[in-house]
Design a protein around this motif. Sequence first.
Motif, PDB file in Angstrom:
ATOM      1  N   ARG A   1     120.068  -5.926  98.669  1.00 20.27           N
ATOM      2  CA  ARG A   1     118.705  -6.399  98.405  1.00 20.27           C
ATOM      3  C   ARG A   1     117.970  -5.475  97.436  1.00 20.27           C
ATOM      4  NH1 ARG A   1     118.982  -7.361 103.906  1.00 20.27           N
ATOM      5  NH2 ARG A   1     117.720  -5.530 104.350  1.00 20.27           N
TER       6      ARG A   1
ATOM      7  N   TRP B   1     123.752  -4.628 103.273  1.00 19.61           N
ATOM      8  CA  TRP B   1     122.780  -5.668 102.927  1.00 19.61           C
ATOM      9  C   TRP B   1     121.525  -5.064 102.322  1.00 19.61           C
ATOM     10  CZ3 TRP B   1     122.701  -9.342 107.748  1.00 19.61           C
ATOM     11  CH2 TRP B   1     123.866 -10.108 107.757  1.00 19.61           C
TER      12      TRP B   1
ATOM     13  N   ARG C   1     116.382  -6.403  93.875  1.00 19.90           N
ATOM     14  CA  ARG C   1     114.966  -6.122  93.598  1.00 19.90           C
ATOM     15  C   ARG C   1     114.802  -5.332  92.310  1.00 19.90           C
ATOM     16  NH1 ARG C   1     111.284  -2.437  93.931  1.00 19.90           N
ATOM     17  NH2 ARG C   1     112.575  -0.795  94.760  1.00 19.90           N
TER      18      ARG C   1
END
Length: 89
Positions: A78, A74, A82
């Motif tokens: 992320r 995860w 980003r």
Amino acid sequence: MTTNLEEEYPEAAQYIRQAVAEHGEAWVLENYYEQLYPLGVVMAMPEKEELPFYDEDDHETMTEAERVEMYQAWGEYRENLRTGTNPGE
């Protein structure tokens, strides 16, 4: 929820109770590691098998290594969102 869980995890019991009310026990058990257990960053959370409605004959838990792997994946996901990169770039 049992009084024991309320006594040992007073903050977490509130969130677990709310999730059960909104979604039901089956949903909480199925989504525990994704939706509730991460709250352990800010409060003490029980292990899935400590939940009063957990039945080891009907439900499975993740090992610590499996949870670490899932949370690392995860984190990478992320980070990719980003930075706008694809894995392996």
